[in-house]
Design a protein around this motif. Structure first.
Motif, PDB file in Angstrom:
ATOM      1  N   TYR A 111     -76.400 -80.861 -72.490  1.00 31.47           N
ATOM      2  CA  TYR A 111     -76.652 -79.959 -71.367  1.00 31.47           C
ATOM      3  C   TYR A 111     -77.978 -80.287 -70.683  1.00 31.47           C
ATOM      4  CZ  TYR A 111     -72.798 -77.131 -73.070  1.00 31.47           C
ATOM      5  OH  TYR A 111     -71.557 -76.703 -73.463  1.00 31.47           O
ATOM      6  N   GLU A 112     -79.002 -80.553 -71.476  1.00 32.03           N
ATOM      7  CA  GLU A 112     -80.304 -80.873 -70.899  1.00 32.03           C
ATOM      8  C   GLU A 112     -80.276 -82.209 -70.163  1.00 32.03           C
ATOM      9  OE1 GLU A 112     -82.851 -78.779 -70.579  1.00 32.03           O
ATOM     10  OE2 GLU A 112     -81.623 -77.296 -71.624  1.00 32.03           O
ATOM     11  N   ASP A 113     -79.543 -83.177 -70.702  1.00 27.43           N
ATOM     12  CA  ASP A 113     -79.378 -84.472 -70.009  1.00 27.43           C
ATOM     13  C   ASP A 113     -78.668 -84.270 -68.670  1.00 27.43           C
ATOM     14  OD1 ASP A 113     -80.613 -85.875 -72.038  1.00 27.43           O
ATOM     15  OD2 ASP A 113     -78.752 -86.665 -72.894  1.00 27.43           O
ATOM     16  N   LEU A 114     -77.617 -83.463 -68.669  1.00 27.40           N
ATOM     17  CA  LEU A 114     -76.884 -83.177 -67.444  1.00 27.40           C
ATOM     18  C   LEU A 114     -77.796 -82.481 -66.436  1.00 27.40           C
ATOM     19  CD1 LEU A 114     -74.355 -82.935 -65.678  1.00 27.40           C
ATOM     20  CD2 LEU A 114     -73.723 -80.903 -67.021  1.00 27.40           C
ATOM     21  N   TYR A 115     -78.585 -81.544 -66.898  1.00 28.79           N
ATOM     22  CA  TYR A 115     -79.511 -80.815 -66.016  1.00 28.79           C
ATOM     23  C   TYR A 115     -80.487 -81.783 -65.355  1.00 28.79           C
ATOM     24  CZ  TYR A 115     -82.390 -76.902 -64.444  1.00 28.79           C
ATOM     25  OH  TYR A 115     -83.063 -75.989 -63.678  1.00 28.79           O
ATOM     26  N   ARG A 116     -81.067 -82.671 -66.147  1.00 30.19           N
ATOM     27  CA  ARG A 116     -82.007 -83.663 -65.599  1.00 30.19           C
ATOM     28  C   ARG A 116     -81.310 -84.601 -64.623  1.00 30.19           C
ATOM     29  NH1 ARG A 116     -84.043 -83.245 -70.725  1.00 30.19           N
ATOM     30  NH2 ARG A 116     -82.831 -84.986 -71.544  1.00 30.19           N
ATOM     31  N   GLU A 117     -80.112 -85.037 -64.984  1.00 29.61           N
ATOM     32  CA  GLU A 117     -79.347 -85.946 -64.124  1.00 29.61           C
ATOM     33  C   GLU A 117     -79.063 -85.292 -62.770  1.00 29.61           C
ATOM     34  OE1 GLU A 117     -77.454 -89.592 -63.456  1.00 29.61           O
ATOM     35  OE2 GLU A 117     -77.974 -89.052 -65.505  1.00 29.61           O
ATOM     36  N   LEU A 118     -78.575 -84.051 -62.790  1.00 31.53           N
ATOM     37  CA  LEU A 118     -78.278 -83.356 -61.541  1.00 31.53           C
ATOM     38  C   LEU A 118     -79.544 -83.070 -60.735  1.00 31.53           C
ATOM     39  CD1 LEU A 118     -75.480 -80.796 -62.466  1.00 31.53           C
ATOM     40  CD2 LEU A 118     -75.302 -82.788 -60.966  1.00 31.53           C
ATOM     41  N   SER A 119     -80.631 -82.802 -61.427  1.00 33.44           N
ATOM     42  CA  SER A 119     -81.901 -82.581 -60.724  1.00 33.44           C
ATOM     43  C   SER A 119     -82.299 -83.824 -59.950  1.00 33.44           C
ATOM     44  CB  SER A 119     -83.018 -82.204 -61.711  1.00 33.44           C
ATOM     45  OG  SER A 119     -82.748 -80.960 -62.300  1.00 33.44           O
ATOM     46  N   GLY A 120     -82.119 -84.977 -60.554  1.00 33.74           N
ATOM     47  CA  GLY A 120     -82.435 -86.231 -59.879  1.00 33.74           C
ATOM     48  C   GLY A 120     -81.476 -86.529 -58.745  1.00 33.74           C
ATOM     49  N   ILE A 121     -80.206 -86.288 -58.978  1.00 35.76           N
ATOM     50  CA  ILE A 121     -79.186 -86.557 -57.963  1.00 35.76           C
ATOM     51  C   ILE A 121     -79.403 -85.692 -56.724  1.00 35.76           C
ATOM     52  CG2 ILE A 121     -76.723 -86.300 -57.420  1.00 35.76           C
ATOM     53  CD1 ILE A 121     -76.116 -87.139 -60.305  1.00 35.76           C
ATOM     54  N   GLN A 122     -79.745 -84.441 -56.940  1.00 32.24           N
ATOM     55  CA  GLN A 122     -79.845 -83.516 -55.809  1.00 32.24           C
ATOM     56  C   GLN A 122     -80.937 -83.907 -54.820  1.00 32.24           C
ATOM     57  OE1 GLN A 122     -80.811 -79.498 -56.762  1.00 32.24           O
ATOM     58  NE2 GLN A 122     -82.778 -80.009 -57.653  1.00 32.24           N
ATOM     59  N   GLN A 142     -72.694 -75.490 -54.262  1.00 27.65           N
ATOM     60  CA  GLN A 142     -72.370 -74.307 -55.061  1.00 27.65           C
ATOM     61  C   GLN A 142     -71.982 -74.698 -56.487  1.00 27.65           C
ATOM     62  OE1 GLN A 142     -69.354 -72.263 -52.802  1.00 27.65           O
ATOM     63  NE2 GLN A 142     -70.828 -71.446 -51.331  1.00 27.65           N
ATOM     64  N   ALA A 143     -71.245 -75.787 -56.631  1.00 29.84           N
ATOM     65  CA  ALA A 143     -70.856 -76.271 -57.959  1.00 29.84           C
ATOM     66  C   ALA A 143     -72.082 -76.718 -58.748  1.00 29.84           C
ATOM     67  CB  ALA A 143     -69.851 -77.411 -57.842  1.00 29.84           C
ATOM     68  N   VAL A 144     -72.989 -77.424 -58.091  1.00 33.15           N
ATOM     69  CA  VAL A 144     -74.232 -77.863 -58.749  1.00 33.15           C
ATOM     70  C   VAL A 144     -75.047 -76.649 -59.187  1.00 33.15           C
ATOM     71  CG1 VAL A 144     -76.447 -79.040 -58.391  1.00 33.15           C
ATOM     72  CG2 VAL A 144     -74.325 -80.097 -57.573  1.00 33.15           C
ATOM     73  N   GLN A 145     -75.177 -75.669 -58.304  1.00 26.39           N
ATOM     74  CA  GLN A 145     -75.932 -74.453 -58.641  1.00 26.39           C
ATOM     75  C   GLN A 145     -75.281 -73.708 -59.805  1.00 26.39           C
ATOM     76  OE1 GLN A 145     -79.117 -75.055 -57.120  1.00 26.39           O
ATOM     77  NE2 GLN A 145     -78.969 -72.912 -57.597  1.00 26.39           N
ATOM     78  N   ALA A 146     -73.963 -73.665 -59.838  1.00 21.34           N
ATOM     79  CA  ALA A 146     -73.259 -72.993 -60.940  1.00 21.34           C
ATOM     80  C   ALA A 146     -73.550 -73.689 -62.267  1.00 21.34           C
ATOM     81  CB  ALA A 146     -71.754 -72.961 -60.665  1.00 21.34           C
ATOM     82  N   ILE A 147     -73.609 -75.020 -62.236  1.00 19.57           N
ATOM     83  CA  ILE A 147     -73.942 -75.765 -63.456  1.00 19.57           C
ATOM     84  C   ILE A 147     -75.368 -75.466 -63.878  1.00 19.57           C
ATOM     85  CG2 ILE A 147     -74.297 -78.089 -64.416  1.00 19.57           C
ATOM     86  CD1 ILE A 147     -71.930 -78.995 -62.589  1.00 19.57           C
ATOM     87  N   PHE A 148     -76.310 -75.519 -62.923  1.00 15.71           N
ATOM     88  CA  PHE A 148     -77.703 -75.191 -63.236  1.00 15.71           C
ATOM     89  C   PHE A 148     -77.813 -73.803 -63.839  1.00 15.71           C
ATOM     90  CE2 PHE A 148     -79.541 -78.161 -59.752  1.00 15.71           C
ATOM     91  CZ  PHE A 148     -79.703 -79.179 -60.665  1.00 15.71           C
ATOM     92  N   ASN A 149     -77.150 -72.832 -63.220  1.00 16.19           N
ATOM     93  CA  ASN A 149     -77.222 -71.450 -63.699  1.00 16.19           C
ATOM     94  C   ASN A 149     -76.649 -71.299 -65.109  1.00 16.19           C
ATOM     95  OD1 ASN A 149     -78.381 -70.669 -61.279  1.00 16.19           O
ATOM     96  ND2 ASN A 149     -76.469 -69.972 -60.390  1.00 16.19           N
ATOM     97  N   ALA A 150     -75.532 -71.972 -65.383  1.00 18.15           N
ATOM     98  CA  ALA A 150     -74.925 -71.893 -66.713  1.00 18.15           C
ATOM     99  C   ALA A 150     -75.847 -72.475 -67.774  1.00 18.15           C
ATOM    100  CB  ALA A 150     -73.583 -72.627 -66.709  1.00 18.15           C
ATOM    101  N   ILE A 151     -76.463 -73.595 -67.455  1.00 14.20           N
ATOM    102  CA  ILE A 151     -77.374 -74.227 -68.428  1.00 14.20           C
ATOM    103  C   ILE A 151     -78.611 -73.367 -68.617  1.00 14.20           C
ATOM    104  CG2 ILE A 151     -78.859 -76.226 -68.867  1.00 14.20           C
ATOM    105  CD1 ILE A 151     -76.682 -77.934 -67.403  1.00 14.20           C
ATOM    106  N   GLU A 152     -79.190 -72.887 -67.519  1.00 20.14           N
ATOM    107  CA  GLU A 152     -80.406 -72.086 -67.612  1.00 20.14           C
ATOM    108  C   GLU A 152     -80.181 -70.778 -68.373  1.00 20.14           C
ATOM    109  OE1 GLU A 152     -81.606 -71.689 -63.537  1.00 20.14           O
ATOM    110  OE2 GLU A 152     -82.362 -73.748 -63.461  1.00 20.14           O
ATOM    111  N   SER A 153     -79.018 -70.181 -68.225  1.00 16.76           N
ATOM    112  CA  SER A 153     -78.748 -68.909 -68.894  1.00 16.76           C
ATOM    113  C   SER A 153     -78.555 -69.071 -70.400  1.00 16.76           C
ATOM    114  CB  SER A 153     -77.535 -68.221 -68.275  1.00 16.76           C
ATOM    115  OG  SER A 153     -76.361 -68.933 -68.568  1.00 16.76           O
ATOM    116  N   ASN A 154     -78.355 -70.293 -70.848  1.00 17.92           N
ATOM    117  CA  ASN A 154     -78.158 -70.537 -72.286  1.00 17.92           C
ATOM    118  C   ASN A 154     -79.305 -71.287 -72.932  1.00 17.92           C
ATOM    119  OD1 ASN A 154     -75.439 -69.509 -73.177  1.00 17.92           O
ATOM    120  ND2 ASN A 154     -74.964 -70.512 -71.246  1.00 17.92           N
ATOM    121  N   ARG A 155     -80.432 -71.275 -72.307  1.00 21.90           N
ATOM    122  CA  ARG A 155     -81.615 -71.945 -72.884  1.00 21.90           C
ATOM    123  C   ARG A 155     -82.288 -71.046 -73.872  1.00 21.90           C
ATOM    124  NH1 ARG A 155     -84.270 -75.159 -67.792  1.00 21.90           N
ATOM    125  NH2 ARG A 155     -83.189 -77.083 -68.191  1.00 21.90           N
TER     126      ARG A 155
END
Length: 80
Positions: free
Chosen positions: A45-56, A67-80
């Motif tokens: 999850y953390e790797d995906l978060y970093r990857e999407l942060s770079g991609i964005q 919206q899909a990217v934000q939903a992924i960020f929100n899901a990861i952040e809510s489970n930290r």
């Protein structure tokens, strides 16, 4: 959490295919595979978060993709 993230990654992958963005297809399909084949450890999850942060920073996401990217960020952040 994993199923929500995978669903959004599938949407992003499909959108990347439609837009002929090979790097996006490869990246999103890789994470779908990782999340589907493991117990989805926090590291993935953390790797995906970093990857999407770079991609964005460089991607030209449309509104639905963003919206899909934000939903992924929100899901990861809510489970930290």
């Amino acid at each position: 959490m994993s199923s929500e993230i995978i669903e959004n990654l599938r949407f992003l992958m499909s959108s990347a295919k439609e837009r002929n963005i090979e790097q996006g297809v490869n990246t999103f399909s890789s994470y779908i595979e990782k999340l589907s084949s493991t117990n989805s450890g926090q590291l993935v999850y953390e790797d995906l978060y970093r990857e999407l942060s770079g991609i964005q920073r460089f991607a030209d996401f449309n509104n639905k993709e963003w919206q899909a990217v934000q939903a992924i960020f929100n899901a990861i952040e809510s489970n930290r």
